[in-house]
Design a protein around this motif. Structure first.
Motif, PDB file in Angstrom:
ATOM      1  N   ARG A  87      19.343 134.786  72.828  1.00 58.65           N
ATOM      2  CA  ARG A  87      17.968 134.979  72.352  1.00 58.65           C
ATOM      3  C   ARG A  87      17.341 133.661  71.893  1.00 58.65           C
ATOM      4  N   ARG A  94      10.952 129.596  76.550  1.00 57.69           N
ATOM      5  CA  ARG A  94       9.965 130.325  77.356  1.00 57.69           C
ATOM      6  C   ARG A  94       8.664 129.517  77.440  1.00 57.69           C
ATOM      7  N   ARG A 114      10.221 144.609  69.820  1.00 59.54           N
ATOM      8  CA  ARG A 114      11.333 145.549  69.977  1.00 59.54           C
ATOM      9  C   ARG A 114      10.820 146.931  70.411  1.00 59.54           C
ATOM     10  N   ARG A 123       8.253 134.361  65.619  1.00 57.12           N
ATOM     11  CA  ARG A 123       8.620 133.123  66.310  1.00 57.12           C
ATOM     12  C   ARG A 123       7.413 132.214  66.528  1.00 57.12           C
ATOM     13  N   ASP A 124       6.220 132.808  66.531  1.00 62.23           N
ATOM     14  CA  ASP A 124       5.020 132.024  66.875  1.00 62.23           C
ATOM     15  C   ASP A 124       3.891 132.270  65.877  1.00 62.23           C
ATOM     16  N   ARG A 180       2.616 139.326  75.076  1.00 65.70           N
ATOM     17  CA  ARG A 180       2.348 138.461  73.928  1.00 65.70           C
ATOM     18  C   ARG A 180       0.879 138.550  73.504  1.00 65.70           C
TER      19      ARG A 180
HETATM   20  O1   DC Z   1      12.703 138.893  64.687  1.00 60.02           O
HETATM   21  P1   DC Z   1      13.479 139.756  65.703  1.00 60.02           P
HETATM   22  O2   DC Z   1      14.869 139.280  65.901  1.00 60.02           O
HETATM   23  O3   DC Z   1      13.395 141.197  65.384  1.00 60.02           O
HETATM   24  O4   DC Z   1      12.712 139.543  67.080  1.00 60.02           O
HETATM   25  C1   DC Z   1      13.131 140.141  68.276  1.00 60.02           C
HETATM   26  C2   DC Z   1      12.686 139.340  69.464  1.00 60.02           C
HETATM   27  O5   DC Z   1      11.279 139.411  69.604  1.00 60.02           O
HETATM   28  C3   DC Z   1      13.020 137.849  69.433  1.00 60.02           C
HETATM   29  O6   DC Z   1      14.258 137.582  70.053  1.00 60.02           O
HETATM   30  C4   DC Z   1      11.898 137.214  70.171  1.00 60.02           C
HETATM   31  C5   DC Z   1      10.754 138.184  70.065  1.00 60.02           C
HETATM   32  N1   DC Z   1       9.693 137.746  69.157  1.00 60.02           N
HETATM   33  C6   DC Z   1       8.743 136.913  69.678  1.00 60.02           C
HETATM   34  O7   DC Z   1       8.843 136.515  70.823  1.00 60.02           O
HETATM   35  N2   DC Z   1       7.686 136.541  68.907  1.00 60.02           N
HETATM   36  C7   DC Z   1       7.584 136.961  67.640  1.00 60.02           C
HETATM   37  N3   DC Z   1       6.519 136.587  66.909  1.00 60.02           N
HETATM   38  C8   DC Z   1       8.566 137.806  67.102  1.00 60.02           C
HETATM   39  C9   DC Z   1       9.636 138.159  67.880  1.00 60.02           C
END
Ligand code: DC
Length: 242
Positions: A184, A191, A39, A134-135, A113
């Motif tokens: 999202r 991706r 973010r 997410r990862d 990333r």
């Molecule tokens: O957890 P969040 O909703 O604040 O995350 C925002 C965006 O960041 C989410 O839509 C995808 C990305 N994100 C990511 O790609 N990998 C992560 N480890 C954390 C978030």
């Protein structure tokens, strides 16, 4: 039990950070909200005009990465682990729907990333950390001792995010929030670079019908089981060495 790494992954707005924060406080571990880092990149790109009319040039995003200094500080007064970008708290600015509308696209960039993962690994190198994202269990800490994959029904997630936005004075509709979450989820799971998938050794936590305390108890039980199995393993080794 020695300190472990706890990875919590899952869909947008399914309560990862609520569980992760409570868990970190209970265990006296550090809490890292990896989404806030993506973010921050997005907010910076919006502020610098790199994201314009819903599009951006990948090279321009990559170019600004060295300019970002990200850190986290626990604010005892608000009880929030605040995100700082270049020395300024941006906790409020990174939670807007505008940032949410672009963050998944920014997160698809390989170099973004790699940059974030390097910072996350550095923060968690001594264990004793709860990190959500997410990862985390698949890419950042594939060897994490405990991996949770969180999910909840879509409308429940939408209502939770809507309540959060309204409480911060951002007046949006249920439909608009739902559209953002669906988009999202789609980008995050489709991706090319480390998409959101459940790690093979992750335990699913569906919190559609669970309150905060029930979720915390669920995870604490998993940790207790883990420490029990460590003790048992340790005894087994000792016994065979005698
Ligand atoms: O957890 P969040 O909703 O604040 O995350 C925002 C965006 O960041 C989410 O839509 C995808 C990305 N994100 C990511 O790609 N990998 C992560 N480890 C954390 C978030």
């Amino acid at each position: 039990m020695s300190k472990i790494t706890i990875a919590i992954d899952g869909y947008s707005s399914c309560g990862k950070s609520t569980v992760a924060k409570a868990l970190a406080a209970r265990l006296n571990y550090a809490y890292v909200d990896s989404g806030s880092m993506y973010r921050c990149v997005t907010l910076y790109c919006l502020d610098k005009g790199i994201i314009k009319d819903h599009s951006f040039l990948t090279d321009e995003v990559i170019k600004i990465l060295p300019e970002l200094k990200l850190s986290f500080q626990f604010n005892a007064k608000s009880g929030i682990n605040e995100t700082f970008m270049n020395g300024k708290s941006v906790e409020k600015e990174i939670r807007t729907l505008e940032v949410a509308g672009h963050v998944s696209a920014i997160s698809t960039i390989k170099e973004v990333r790699a940059h974030m993962v390097a910072i996350q690994r550095e923060i968690g190198k001594n264990k004793g950390v709860v990190m959500d994202g997410r990862d985390i269990g698949t890419t950042v800490f594939p060897d994490a001792e405990l991996k949770i994959f969180m999910t909840a029904e879509m409308d429940v997630r939408v209502q939770r995010r809507l309540d959060e936005l309204l409480s911060k004075g951002e007046h949006v509709s249920f439909e608009k929030v739902k559209q953002n979450l669906m988009e999202r989820d789609h980008v995050d799971t489709h991706r090319k670079e480390s998409p959101l998938v459940q790690a093979i050794d992750a335990i699913v936590l569906d919190n559609t019908e669970l309150d905060k305390e029930q979720q915390l108890q669920f995870v604490i039980q998993l940790i207790n089981d883990l420490s029990l199995s460590q003790v048992t393993r340790g005894e087994g080794q000792g016994a065979s060495e005698k």
